[in-house]
Design an enzyme around this catalytic site. Structure first.
Site, mmCIF file in Angstrom:
data_model
loop_
_atom_site.group_PDB
_atom_site.id
_atom_site.type_symbol
_atom_site.label_atom_id
_atom_site.label_comp_id
_atom_site.label_asym_id
_atom_site.label_seq_id
_atom_site.Cartn_x
_atom_site.Cartn_y
_atom_site.Cartn_z
ATOM 1 N N ASP A 1 0.857 -1.178 0.000
ATOM 2 C CA ASP A 1 0.000 0.000 0.000
ATOM 3 C C ASP A 1 0.900 1.237 0.000
ATOM 4 O O ASP A 1 2.048 1.184 0.438
ATOM 5 C CB ASP A 1 -0.893 -0.024 1.242
ATOM 6 C CG ASP A 1 -1.753 1.218 1.332
ATOM 7 O OD1 ASP A 1 -2.423 1.550 0.344
ATOM 8 O OD2 ASP A 1 -1.740 1.862 2.397
ATOM 9 N N ASP B 1 -7.309 -1.398 3.689
ATOM 10 C CA ASP B 1 -6.396 -2.491 3.339
ATOM 11 C C ASP B 1 -6.825 -3.826 3.949
ATOM 12 O O ASP B 1 -6.300 -4.877 3.572
ATOM 13 C CB ASP B 1 -4.972 -2.171 3.827
ATOM 14 C CG ASP B 1 -4.413 -0.912 3.192
ATOM 15 O OD1 ASP B 1 -4.649 -0.719 1.990
ATOM 16 O OD2 ASP B 1 -3.754 -0.138 3.902
ATOM 17 N N ASP C 1 -1.844 -0.553 6.046
ATOM 18 C CA ASP C 1 -2.028 -0.029 7.402
ATOM 19 C C ASP C 1 -3.405 0.545 7.660
ATOM 20 O O ASP C 1 -3.713 0.913 8.788
ATOM 21 C CB ASP C 1 -0.982 1.051 7.683
ATOM 22 C CG ASP C 1 -1.304 2.351 6.950
ATOM 23 O OD1 ASP C 1 -1.781 2.274 5.798
ATOM 24 O OD2 ASP C 1 -1.087 3.430 7.530
#
Length: 688
Positions: free
Chosen positions: A229, A439, A435
């Site tokens: 990410d 996600d 995080d």
């Protein structure tokens, strides 16, 4: 020998839980609470959420909280593995058990007792150390068949010795049976996996790499594709507002006040940046109701009764809001790696219109490029996924070294999970690193979910591995630690199985036709103990593994290190052989240095009817049977002395007479036609 082996094994196993003990030992014992203007030291158990606590230089932070006064630098290395102290000021979070270095500050307790980060880490490590990896279940299944197989082999050994073995058949059959059962005890097999898992998860915890269990530890070494990410993983996750672009008819003041009010209820890092900017100007305190996060897009709420949207262009497009002239500004900012956030508000007619653009910049983490390079150098394919515009995403990707072809931009949370599923469908072993709330689905979908510990709780809950410090190089540390642990487990299992394959035939009596010797049950027990000790100590070598982010290369070890690693168990085996040889040679030396006595049974009588020896001195007694029947020479009063001999056989025994006196030499067992009785006497004279 057996007790020594058991002591070494128990001591080694005790050391495997050292990481949990070390983590628990990090906790402070007392806290300095500020009450009524005075500071009072109280036991840690009395601290309650909301209490104000002061931490002076050199003291440990007692519980988790948020600083309200003062500045300092806090050493968080004991929990995150980060070597450098982290600057802290009002509004920053502090973690219990970390060490305050050079400043004094007051913080408000937010989590105490079992809710602190340290307590949660301890529970996670304990759960991981008590879990089973899939490779352990394989060992358990093999053991389930191995134990009955060994019992059958032992029974077969007993039967063969009874059928075709020499006299005394029963004694030799029992000795062989016991040796097989003892030497095949699957202790080493049972210790091979759990000890390595306990040590590896403990080492990971010390470096801020938390494995949820043995399965995630084993899965990590198979990973060949990493999906990262962007926000909070490759970037700091603490963006700042760099520009405010109001639309016609809107002021900068109104734009920031509106955006700050809405984003105050969001936990996204971009929202935190907007709220921080609003707080700096005393804005963003308007009444907000019906707040709703739109994952991957932005947020929606009523501000003073009017509908407000803040988010990306896709959110506005779905609501039918035109971006107008601000689209060009947003495109330029995105191309430079910054994130444009649109703000739309209901007008008097109830229609939504864009009132401005808030530009947020999230700097790339200093370690991000090194993390990507390290993974790519080992042939691990690195992708980036984000809900941001493609121009913004590609700008960040260029900085960290991810090719544009592996950038997935403008991706919704559900689409993130779908992208992970697509890579898995290609036969890839995929790890997702993220995080945020958006996600969580992808973390759960991946073969291995890795959460940045500075992120949202839901992301951490959905993950298999948590990086407490947020350093992306921890991904490589997790994979390297997994590879090392699995290598040790394989070594342990190979040793455990190889040990049994080699020594069970010896215990059965394979060497007897060639050397006339069998394996003593005592030596079998010693070998079994050494096997267990070798497996546990091999696992304990993981304690020397440096799992800190940035200190663990994924590449192959140098040749010397690989040879040393592979040769450890061989060295243990050689040490075991040398120990056995030392025992055998020591016995022979004692035999030769003892007082030598030889007697022969012939015609139903002994060649010596009276034997003189000294008390306190070893006696080596050789008994030869020249009769046609079986004889068994025993010494009355010395139950440990028994020499059975078949016709034509010589047996020997070393013993030490306990006290002066006369002891009868008896026929303990007599052959057909020979009555039991006394053959003579052993005269034990006082020691000189």
């Amino acid at each position: 020998m057996i007790l020594l082996g058991r002591w070494l094994e128990a001591r080694a196993k005790g050391q495997t839980v050292g990481a949990v003990k070390a983590l628990i030992g990090l906790q402070a014992k007392t806290a300095r609470v500020v009450r009524g203007g005075a500071e009072v030291d109280v036991p840690l158990e009395e601290v309650q959420p909301g209490d104000l606590l002061r931490v002076r230089p050199g003291e440990k932070v007692p519980v988790d909280g948020v600083i309200v006064e003062g500045l300092s630098a806090v050493d968080e290395s004991m929990l995150t593995g980060e070597a450098l102290p982290v600057g802290k000021g009002p509004g920053d979070e502090v973690i219990g058990a970390t060490l305050n270095t050079n400043g004094s500050f007051v913080f408000r307790a937010t989590r105490v007792g079992r809710d602190t980060a340290l307590a949660q880490i301890v529970r996670l490590v304990q759960a991981a150390q008590g879990s089973k990896a899939p490779i352990q279940r394989l060992a358990d299944q093999i053991s389930a068949y191995f134990v009955p197989f060994v019992l059958a082999i032992a029974a077969l050994t007993f039967a063969l010795w009874m059928l075709v073995g020499p006299e005394p058949r029963l004694t030799l059959a029992l000795t062989a049976f016991i040796a097989v059962v003892v030497i095949a005890c699957p202790c080493a097999m049972g210790l091979a996996t759990p000890t390595a898992i306990m040590v590896a998860t403990g080492k990971g915890a010390e470096a801020g790499v938390l494995f949820r269990g043995g399965e995630s530890l084993e899965q990590a070494h198979r990973i060949d594709t990493i999906v990262l990410d962007k926000t909070g993983t490759l970037t700091l996750g603490k963006p700042a507002v760099t520009a405010l672009v109001p639309a016609t008819g809107t002021t900068v003041h109104d734009l920031l006040d509106l955006a700050g009010s809405v984003e105050r209820r969001s936990e996204h890092p971009l929202a935190a940046a907007i709220v921080a900017a609003a707080d700096a100007d005393g804005l963003g305190r308007r009444e907000v109701t019906e707040f709703q996060a739109v994952p991957g897009h932005g947020v929606e709420a009523l501000v003073d009764g009017q509908r407000v949207l803040t988010g990306n262009a896709r959110l506005l497009a779905e609501r039918g809001v035109e971006t107008g002239a601000l689209e060009a500004v947003a495109a330029e900012e995105a191309a430079n790696g910054r994130t444009p956030v649109y703000v739309a508000q209901e007008d008097g007619a109830g229609a939504l219109r864009v009132v401005g653009l808030v530009v947020v910049s999230d700097p790339v983490k200093a370690e991000a490029a090194a993390a990507v390079r390290g993974l790519a150098a080992e042939g691990i394919e690195v992708w980036m996924v984000t809900g941001d515009r493609r121009a913004t995403a590609e700008a960040v990707a260029r900085q960290v070294g991810i090719p544009p072809a592996r950038v997935m931009a403008e991706v919704l949370p559900g689409e993130k999970a779908a992208k992970v599923a697509e890579l898995r469908a290609l036969g890839r072993r995929v790890a997702m690193v993220g995080d945020g709330i958006n996600d969580a689905p992808a973390l759960a979908q991946a073969d291995l979910g890795i959460a940045i510990g500075t992120g949202a709780d839901v992301a951490i809950e959905a993950s298999d591995v948590t990086l407490v410090g947020g350093d992306p190089r921890g991904v490589a540390s997790a994979i390297a630690l997994s590879r090392r642990a699995i290598a040790v487990i394989r070594q342990n299992l190979a040793w455990a199985f190889g040990y049994n394959v080699l020594l069970i035939p010896v215990a059965m009596g394979l060497l007897y036709p060639f050397t006339g010797t069998t394996l003593s049950p005592a030596l079998a027990a010693g070998a079994m103990a050494i096997s267990s000790v070798s497996v546990v100590t091999n696992s304990l070598r993981l304690r020397g593994f440096d799992a800190r982010p940035g200190h663990t290369p994924l590449g192959r070890q140098p040749l010397a290190a690989r040879v040393r690693d592979a040769g450890y168990l061989v060295a243990i085996a050689a040490a075991g052989v040398l120990l056995a040889a030392a025992v055998i040679l020591g016995n022979r030396w004692l035999d030769t240095s003892a007082q030598q006595v030889a007697v022969v049974a012939r015609g139903g009588t002994l060649s010596q009817t009276e034997i003189h020896v000294r008390a306190g001195q070893y006696v080596y007694l050789r008994f030869t049977n020249d009769d046609a029947t079986f004889h068994d020479l025993t010494i009355g009063g010395l139950p440990s002395v028994e020499l059975p001999a078949r016709p034509g056989q010589t047996t020997a025994l070393r013993f030490m007479p306990p006290a002066p006196g006369r002891y009868p030499l008896d026929r303990g067992m007599a052959g057909p036609g020979t009555a039991p009785g006394a053959w003579g006497v052993l005269v034990v004279e006082p020691a000189r």
